[in-house]
Design an enzyme around this catalytic site. Sequence first.
Site, PDB file in Angstrom:
ATOM      1  N   LYS A 221      -5.363  -3.277   8.445  1.00  0.00           N
ATOM      2  CA  LYS A 221      -4.095  -3.018   9.161  1.00  0.00           C
ATOM      3  C   LYS A 221      -3.010  -2.512   8.200  1.00  0.00           C
ATOM      4  O   LYS A 221      -2.071  -1.832   8.620  1.00  0.00           O
ATOM      5  CB  LYS A 221      -3.621  -4.245   9.943  1.00  0.00           C
ATOM      6  CG  LYS A 221      -3.468  -5.508   9.101  1.00  0.00           C
ATOM      7  CD  LYS A 221      -2.052  -5.836   8.759  1.00  0.00           C
ATOM      8  CE  LYS A 221      -1.959  -6.703   7.542  1.00  0.00           C
ATOM      9  NZ  LYS A 221      -0.792  -7.503   7.389  1.00  0.00           N
ATOM     10  N   ASN A 286       4.577  -2.723   3.676  1.00  0.00           N
ATOM     11  CA  ASN A 286       3.828  -1.456   3.562  1.00  0.00           C
ATOM     12  C   ASN A 286       4.507  -0.366   4.389  1.00  0.00           C
ATOM     13  O   ASN A 286       4.650   0.768   3.960  1.00  0.00           O
ATOM     14  CB  ASN A 286       2.378  -1.663   4.023  1.00  0.00           C
ATOM     15  CG  ASN A 286       1.629  -2.577   3.076  1.00  0.00           C
ATOM     16  OD1 ASN A 286       1.224  -2.171   2.006  1.00  0.00           O
ATOM     17  ND2 ASN A 286       1.479  -3.838   3.465  1.00  0.00           N
ATOM     18  N   LYS A 314       4.125  -7.256  -4.021  1.00  0.00           N
ATOM     19  CA  LYS A 314       3.124  -6.201  -4.199  1.00  0.00           C
ATOM     20  C   LYS A 314       2.766  -5.531  -2.874  1.00  0.00           C
ATOM     21  O   LYS A 314       2.676  -6.184  -1.842  1.00  0.00           O
ATOM     22  CB  LYS A 314       1.842  -6.783  -4.825  1.00  0.00           C
ATOM     23  CG  LYS A 314       2.063  -7.431  -6.183  1.00  0.00           C
ATOM     24  CD  LYS A 314       2.344  -6.402  -7.250  1.00  0.00           C
ATOM     25  CE  LYS A 314       2.638  -7.053  -8.586  1.00  0.00           C
ATOM     26  NZ  LYS A 314       3.387  -6.221  -9.493  1.00  0.00           N
TER      27      LYS A 314
HETATM   28  N1  LIG Z   1       4.333 -12.057   2.235  1.00  0.00           N
HETATM   29  C1  LIG Z   1       3.798 -12.069   3.438  1.00  0.00           C
HETATM   30  O1  LIG Z   1       4.510 -12.018   4.450  1.00  0.00           O
HETATM   31  C2  LIG Z   1       2.300 -12.159   3.587  1.00  0.00           C
HETATM   32  C3  LIG Z   1       1.798 -12.516   4.833  1.00  0.00           C
HETATM   33  C4  LIG Z   1       0.438 -12.630   4.999  1.00  0.00           C
HETATM   34  C5  LIG Z   1      -0.414 -12.371   3.933  1.00  0.00           C
HETATM   35  N2  LIG Z   1       0.100 -12.020   2.712  1.00  0.00           N
HETATM   36  C6  LIG Z   1      -0.860 -11.792   1.629  1.00  0.00           C
HETATM   37  O2  LIG Z   1      -0.787 -12.864   0.708  1.00  0.00           O
HETATM   38  C7  LIG Z   1      -1.188 -12.408  -0.586  1.00  0.00           C
HETATM   39  C8  LIG Z   1      -0.166 -12.878  -1.613  1.00  0.00           C
HETATM   40  O3  LIG Z   1       1.061 -12.306  -1.266  1.00  0.00           O
HETATM   41  P1  LIG Z   1       2.479 -13.009  -1.540  1.00  0.00           P
HETATM   42  O4  LIG Z   1       3.384 -12.467  -0.489  1.00  0.00           O
HETATM   43  O5  LIG Z   1       2.329 -14.481  -1.638  1.00  0.00           O
HETATM   44  O6  LIG Z   1       2.847 -12.464  -3.004  1.00  0.00           O
HETATM   45  P2  LIG Z   1       4.088 -11.502  -3.425  1.00  0.00           P
HETATM   46  O7  LIG Z   1       3.683 -10.078  -3.239  1.00  0.00           O
HETATM   47  O8  LIG Z   1       5.333 -12.003  -2.796  1.00  0.00           O
HETATM   48  O9  LIG Z   1       4.268 -11.803  -4.971  1.00  0.00           O
HETATM   49  C9  LIG Z   1       3.427 -11.343  -5.982  1.00  0.00           C
HETATM   50  C10 LIG Z   1       2.824 -12.558  -6.673  1.00  0.00           C
HETATM   51  O10 LIG Z   1       1.891 -12.099  -7.651  1.00  0.00           O
HETATM   52  C11 LIG Z   1       2.094 -12.847  -8.831  1.00  0.00           C
HETATM   53  N3  LIG Z   1       1.551 -12.112  -9.968  1.00  0.00           N
HETATM   54  C12 LIG Z   1       2.105 -11.063 -10.640  1.00  0.00           C
HETATM   55  N4  LIG Z   1       1.282 -10.703 -11.653  1.00  0.00           N
HETATM   56  C13 LIG Z   1       0.200 -11.524 -11.598  1.00  0.00           C
HETATM   57  C14 LIG Z   1      -0.988 -11.642 -12.371  1.00  0.00           C
HETATM   58  N5  LIG Z   1      -1.253 -10.830 -13.392  1.00  0.00           N
HETATM   59  N6  LIG Z   1      -1.878 -12.596 -12.030  1.00  0.00           N
HETATM   60  C15 LIG Z   1      -1.662 -13.421 -10.987  1.00  0.00           C
HETATM   61  N7  LIG Z   1      -0.539 -13.363 -10.216  1.00  0.00           N
HETATM   62  C16 LIG Z   1       0.366 -12.419 -10.521  1.00  0.00           C
HETATM   63  C17 LIG Z   1       3.597 -13.047  -8.881  1.00  0.00           C
HETATM   64  O11 LIG Z   1       3.909 -14.103  -9.737  1.00  0.00           O
HETATM   65  C18 LIG Z   1       3.862 -13.392  -7.427  1.00  0.00           C
HETATM   66  O12 LIG Z   1       3.619 -14.761  -7.189  1.00  0.00           O
HETATM   67  C19 LIG Z   1      -1.342 -10.894  -0.490  1.00  0.00           C
HETATM   68  O13 LIG Z   1      -2.695 -10.577  -0.303  1.00  0.00           O
HETATM   69  C20 LIG Z   1      -0.584 -10.566   0.790  1.00  0.00           C
HETATM   70  O14 LIG Z   1      -1.090  -9.430   1.441  1.00  0.00           O
HETATM   71  C21 LIG Z   1       1.435 -11.919   2.524  1.00  0.00           C
END
Ligand SMILES: NC(=O)c1ccc[n+]([C@@H]2O[C@H](COP(=O)([O-])OP(=O)(O)OC[C@H]3O[C@@H](n4cnc5c(N)ncnc54)[C@H](O)[C@@H]3O)[C@@H](O)[C@H]2O)c1
Length: 376
Positions: A221, A286, A314
């Site tokens: 998606k 995105n 990210k």
């Molecule tokens: N944010 C949302 O609304 C949401 C909802 C559903 C699913 N997700 C999914 O959850 C997953 C995590 O997303 P998020 O929103 O918690 O993260 P984010 O994108 O908010 O933050 C990035 C994270 O990556 C960490 N990071 C950076 N460099 C790193 C490294 N070298 N090794 C390990 N960690 C590192 C950072 O410390 C931070 O915690 C992703 O797959 C995303 O698609 C996010």
Amino acid sequence: MTQEEGSHGEWCNGVAKQRVAVIGSGNWGSVAAKLIASNTLRLKDFHDEVRMWVFEETLQSGEKLSHVINGNNENVKYLPGVKLGKNVVADPDLEHTVNDATMLVFVIPHQFVEGVCKQLVGKVGPHVEAISLIKGMEIRKEGCLMMSSLITRILRINCCVLMGANLASEIAEEKLSEATIGYREDNKAVADKWVRLFRTPYFLVASVQDVEGIELCGTLKNIVAVAAGFVDGLDMGTNTKAAIMRIGLREMRVFSKLMFPSVQDTTFFESCGVADLIVTCWGGRNRKIAEAFARAGGKRSFDELEAELLQGQKLQGVSTAYEVYQVLKHRGWQELFPLFSTVHEICAGLLPPTAIVEQCERTPNFSLVEGSAEYY
Ligand SMILES: NC(=O)c1ccc[n+]([C@@H]2O[C@H](COP(=O)([O-])OP(=O)(O)OC[C@H]3O[C@@H](n4cnc5c(N)ncnc54)[C@H](O)[C@@H]3O)[C@@H](O)[C@H]2O)c1
């Protein structure tokens, strides 16, 4: 584990209490820790404390992020303004975070999963249960390697998935949301345990026996959301956006079923399917970055826009489009998936953003893949 088998944990009705660790502390990771921590306080068969692994960083103030989270009970960088619960403990030491944990929640951007799991080899027992909240996949010669399979392959533990229409910031505000947990055959009891751990009055969770279907919905998606962002950036209007979403959903289903024939049609009607697609094409990161890309006429890079507009968060859609394109190219399926192919070609600078609407006029070439027409 029973008391007779021996453990150094506390007990509830003769069974060792579960200990939960969250691997990741970004936007969704922090909200997941908050949700889980509200339930471990309430559920007698869980330890109260939820350890949350923090990829350590130094804030502009000079302080370490993990210290600030523990001091303020708030992730000031990735989830400012929200208290996580006093029983959430931020820990920058990965090995210490998982020590004694019986349930691991993986919630880090997908590009870091392999590296993190490799650090955990030998530190996680075979009876530990995992769940992945991660969107994305890796491409291997044999096809798509989903994140839950990567976790299982490296750590040799069972892994369920949780996906859904879940913008983390809205769940943090306790606005009603739904999610879908995916489990494998014979794992219903494990799925029920995860449902108990995540479910709250404002976070409704259902379980479905279709890990790959759920994970592919959550992953693919994001490509459609990039397409929707291009449409927004081109000011094409609501009808066009709905058309792009419909074509995208169709490609999600065909791709999923061709890659994993076990994928169920009904999965696309769960929160992880059409509901997550709607949310991501309207509200997600995105879509936002793709809109900015189209407004800049494709002249600013996604990396630059991500750094400027997401403050450390990210993007997934661009890398997923690239990964899916590699599968399509390898199998000669590009013409069967005009939307997925076009999104990658725009992101790679091979086509202008306007190409996203031109692809709607293309009819997929079913003769390329036997049996594919029946999925359309
Ligand atoms: N944010 C949302 O609304 C949401 C909802 C559903 C699913 N997700 C999914 O959850 C997953 C995590 O997303 P998020 O929103 O918690 O993260 P984010 O994108 O908010 O933050 C990035 C994270 O990556 C960490 N990071 C950076 N460099 C790193 C490294 N070298 N090794 C390990 N960690 C590192 C950072 O410390 C931070 O915690 C992703 O797959 C995303 O698609 C996010």
